[in-house]
Enzyme design. Structure first.
Site, mmCIF file in Angstrom:
data_model
loop_
_atom_site.group_PDB
_atom_site.id
_atom_site.type_symbol
_atom_site.label_atom_id
_atom_site.label_comp_id
_atom_site.label_asym_id
_atom_site.label_seq_id
_atom_site.Cartn_x
_atom_site.Cartn_y
_atom_site.Cartn_z
ATOM 1 N N ALA A 277 -0.333 9.469 4.662
ATOM 2 C CA ALA A 277 0.227 9.975 3.403
ATOM 3 C C ALA A 277 -0.877 9.952 2.351
ATOM 4 O O ALA A 277 -1.799 9.133 2.422
ATOM 5 C CB ALA A 277 1.388 9.088 2.972
ATOM 6 N N GLU B 168 2.357 8.847 12.495
ATOM 7 C CA GLU B 168 3.817 9.037 12.534
ATOM 8 C C GLU B 168 4.179 10.489 12.803
ATOM 9 O O GLU B 168 5.157 10.783 13.496
ATOM 10 C CB GLU B 168 4.436 8.559 11.212
ATOM 11 C CG GLU B 168 4.318 7.042 11.043
ATOM 12 C CD GLU B 168 4.771 6.570 9.677
ATOM 13 O OE1 GLU B 168 4.202 7.036 8.663
ATOM 14 O OE2 GLU B 168 5.686 5.738 9.610
ATOM 15 N N GLY C 74 0.841 8.011 8.121
ATOM 16 C CA GLY C 74 1.715 9.176 8.282
ATOM 17 C C GLY C 74 1.193 10.176 9.305
ATOM 18 O O GLY C 74 1.982 10.914 9.918
ATOM 19 N N GLU D 213 -0.740 0.833 7.017
ATOM 20 C CA GLU D 213 -0.074 0.713 5.717
ATOM 21 C C GLU D 213 -0.077 -0.718 5.181
ATOM 22 O O GLU D 213 -0.075 -0.933 3.970
ATOM 23 C CB GLU D 213 1.364 1.241 5.806
ATOM 24 C CG GLU D 213 1.486 2.752 5.868
ATOM 25 C CD GLU D 213 1.382 3.324 7.271
ATOM 26 O OE1 GLU D 213 0.954 2.598 8.201
ATOM 27 O OE2 GLU D 213 1.725 4.512 7.461
HETATM 28 N N1 DAK Z 1 -4.957 9.649 1.176
HETATM 29 C C1 DAK Z 1 -5.762 10.250 0.255
HETATM 30 N N2 DAK Z 1 -7.080 10.460 0.465
HETATM 31 C C2 DAK Z 1 -7.611 10.057 1.628
HETATM 32 C C3 DAK Z 1 -6.831 9.417 2.629
HETATM 33 C C4 DAK Z 1 -5.427 9.210 2.350
HETATM 34 N N3 DAK Z 1 -4.572 8.661 3.242
HETATM 35 N N4 DAK Z 1 -7.628 9.124 3.661
HETATM 36 C C5 DAK Z 1 -8.858 9.566 3.341
HETATM 37 N N5 DAK Z 1 -8.853 10.121 2.121
HETATM 38 C C6 DAK Z 1 -9.976 10.722 1.397
HETATM 39 C C7 DAK Z 1 -10.923 9.624 0.926
HETATM 40 O O1 DAK Z 1 -10.458 9.077 -0.303
HETATM 41 C C8 DAK Z 1 -12.212 10.400 0.768
HETATM 42 O O2 DAK Z 1 -12.149 11.139 -0.426
HETATM 43 P P1 DAK Z 1 -13.442 11.245 -1.391
HETATM 44 O O3 DAK Z 1 -13.826 9.863 -1.703
HETATM 45 O O4 DAK Z 1 -14.471 11.985 -0.541
HETATM 46 O O5 DAK Z 1 -12.953 12.052 -2.562
HETATM 47 C C9 DAK Z 1 -12.151 11.406 1.904
HETATM 48 O O6 DAK Z 1 -10.782 11.498 2.289
HETATM 49 C C10 DAK Z 1 -12.941 10.941 3.121
HETATM 50 O O7 DAK Z 1 -12.517 9.639 3.447
HETATM 51 P P2 DAK Z 1 -13.552 8.444 3.722
HETATM 52 O O8 DAK Z 1 -14.791 8.608 2.921
HETATM 53 O O9 DAK Z 1 -12.790 7.183 3.570
HETATM 54 O O10 DAK Z 1 -13.915 8.725 5.264
HETATM 55 P P3 DAK Z 1 -14.367 7.665 6.371
HETATM 56 O O11 DAK Z 1 -14.760 8.484 7.546
HETATM 57 O O12 DAK Z 1 -15.350 6.677 5.810
HETATM 58 O O13 DAK Z 1 -13.047 6.816 6.723
HETATM 59 C C11 DAK Z 1 -10.654 6.575 7.291
HETATM 60 C C12 DAK Z 1 -11.942 7.469 7.333
HETATM 61 C C13 DAK Z 1 -9.497 7.394 7.837
HETATM 62 C C14 DAK Z 1 -10.873 5.329 8.139
HETATM 63 C C15 DAK Z 1 -10.430 6.152 5.815
HETATM 64 O O14 DAK Z 1 -10.471 7.325 4.994
HETATM 65 C C16 DAK Z 1 -9.116 5.501 5.603
HETATM 66 O O15 DAK Z 1 -8.948 4.310 5.897
HETATM 67 N N6 DAK Z 1 -8.141 6.224 5.043
HETATM 68 C C17 DAK Z 1 -6.840 5.692 4.675
HETATM 69 C C18 DAK Z 1 -6.030 5.523 5.907
HETATM 70 C C19 DAK Z 1 -4.697 4.958 5.555
HETATM 71 O O16 DAK Z 1 -4.557 3.858 4.959
HETATM 72 N N7 DAK Z 1 -3.655 5.697 5.911
HETATM 73 C C20 DAK Z 1 -2.327 5.258 5.644
HETATM 74 C C21 DAK Z 1 -1.939 5.922 4.381
HETATM 75 S S1 DAK Z 1 -0.434 5.220 3.801
HETATM 76 C C22 DAK Z 1 6.554 5.447 2.258
HETATM 77 C C23 DAK Z 1 6.597 5.987 3.504
HETATM 78 C C24 DAK Z 1 5.475 6.234 4.190
HETATM 79 C C25 DAK Z 1 4.278 5.927 3.680
HETATM 80 C C26 DAK Z 1 4.218 5.411 2.413
HETATM 81 C C27 DAK Z 1 5.317 5.180 1.711
HETATM 82 N N8 DAK Z 1 7.735 5.198 1.538
HETATM 83 C C28 DAK Z 1 9.021 5.537 2.164
HETATM 84 C C29 DAK Z 1 7.720 4.687 0.203
HETATM 85 C C30 DAK Z 1 3.122 6.194 4.417
HETATM 86 C C31 DAK Z 1 1.988 5.686 4.000
HETATM 87 C C32 DAK Z 1 0.735 6.055 4.569
HETATM 88 O O17 DAK Z 1 0.575 6.880 5.454
#
Ligand code: DAK
Length: 260
Positions: free
Chosen positions: A67, A114, A111, A134
């Site tokens: 997400a 998922e 997400g 998450e």
């Molecule tokens: N959202 C927004 N931007 C993202 C992103 C994300 N999930 N993942 C990556 N990006 C962006 C980064 O901010 C970066 O942007 P800039 O800095 O270049 O502007 C760009 O994509 C490249 O990312 P990285 O520089 O970090 O790239 P790396 O190769 O170094 O690392 C990575 C890749 C996938 C390991 C890393 O980007 C990462 O850890 N990303 C986050 C992964 C994550 O935590 N995903 C889970 C997201 S939370 C809910 C229901 C569901 C959810 C939430 C609430 N409710 C019912 C309330 C679901 C939540 C999620 O999915």
């Protein structure tokens, strides 16, 4: 909007509909615009008689990194409750009756993982990485992850992934049953489309009945599930294609399915 600006790209290859997630700079982070466009594309393919199976894919680097954290960071409880976040547009995929294949390369995080779990078949490239991280954000997997993952890989491994943010590589994901098959990176696109084309060549109502029956196995007791399956089997005898399939076998020729 040109192709570079579209958050999803849509194309067809024979009876296969292909949706490519297209926010490469954000690693296909799933925001509302993308989930709306994905849902719209899926429903359009589902309603199109010329399409028999659907492939959802991303880039070589990311299927989807979850997400969109930037979009969510400042939302309040009332924002997500009132707007029915997730349910409103992420669950459109549950309405799709045709087979959906996730073709996953690179990151399938949060997400993104998922979304893959919500598809019927997951084909992974060797570089695929699956995680539900998450917990690192003090969130929880909220798009079906805590429910579909234990059904797919069992409670112990699902707890490990959800509680520790453990990342699975493609080989582990294959071993644990999170993915259907693993292919070399450069073969992902072709193999996924070939698989979808093979499926789409079969009788569409039979495919839909199988999908519905297998999904029922997740949601019912064995006795109820077998009862449902048996009715689906009986209903096959009302279809032209089933008679064509069986007669073609006996006549040693290829069947000509009319998807009826
Ligand atoms: N959202 C927004 N931007 C993202 C992103 C994300 N999930 N993942 C990556 N990006 C962006 C980064 O901010 C970066 O942007 P800039 O800095 O270049 O502007 C760009 O994509 C490249 O990312 P990285 O520089 O970090 O790239 P790396 O190769 O170094 O690392 C990575 C890749 C996938 C390991 C890393 O980007 C990462 O850890 N990303 C986050 C992964 C994550 O935590 N995903 C889970 C997201 S939370 C809910 C229901 C569901 C959810 C939430 C609430 N409710 C019912 C309330 C679901 C939540 C999620 O999915």
């Amino acid at each position: 909007m040109n192709a570079q600006e579209s958050v999803v790209l849509v194309e067809t290859r024979g009876r296969v509909g292909i949706v490519t997630l297209n926010r490469p700079k954000q690693l296909n982070a799933l925001n509302d615009a993308l989930m709306d466009a994905l849902g719209e594309a899926l429903l359009a393919f589902d309603a199109d008689d010329a399409i028999g199976a659907i492939v959802i894919t991303g880039s070589d680097k990311a299927f989807a990194a979850g997400a969109d954290i930037a979009a969510m960071a400042d939302w309040s409880y009332m924002d997500v409750y009132r707007s029915d976040f997730i349910t409103r547009n992420w669950e459109t995929i549950r309405r799709v009756r045709k087979p959906v294949i996730a073709a996953v390369a690179g990151f399938a995080m949060g997400g993104g993982c998922e979304l893959a779990l919500a598809c019927d078949i997951v084909v992974a490239a060797e570089n695929a990485k699956f995680a539900l991280p998450e917990i690192k954000l003090a969130m929880l997997p909220g798009a079906g992850g805590t429910q579909r993952l234990p059904r797919a890989i069992g409670k112990a491994k699902a707890m490990d992934m959800c509680l520790s943010a453990r990342v699975l590589d493609a080989a582990e994901a294959d071993r644990y049953g999170l993915v259907s098959r693993v292919v070399p990176n450069e073969r992902l696109h072709d193999e996924s489309i070939a698989l979808a084309a093979r499926i789409a060549g079969y009788s569409l109502p039979a495919l839909m009945a199988i999908k519905e029956s297998v999904n029922r196995a997740w949601e019912s007791s064995l006795t109820e599930g077998i009862g449902f399956e048996r009715r689906q089997l009986h209903a096959r005898f009302a279809s032209d294609d089933a008679h064509e399939g069986m007669h073609a076998f006996l006549e040693k020729r290829e069947p000509e399915f009319r998807h009826r």
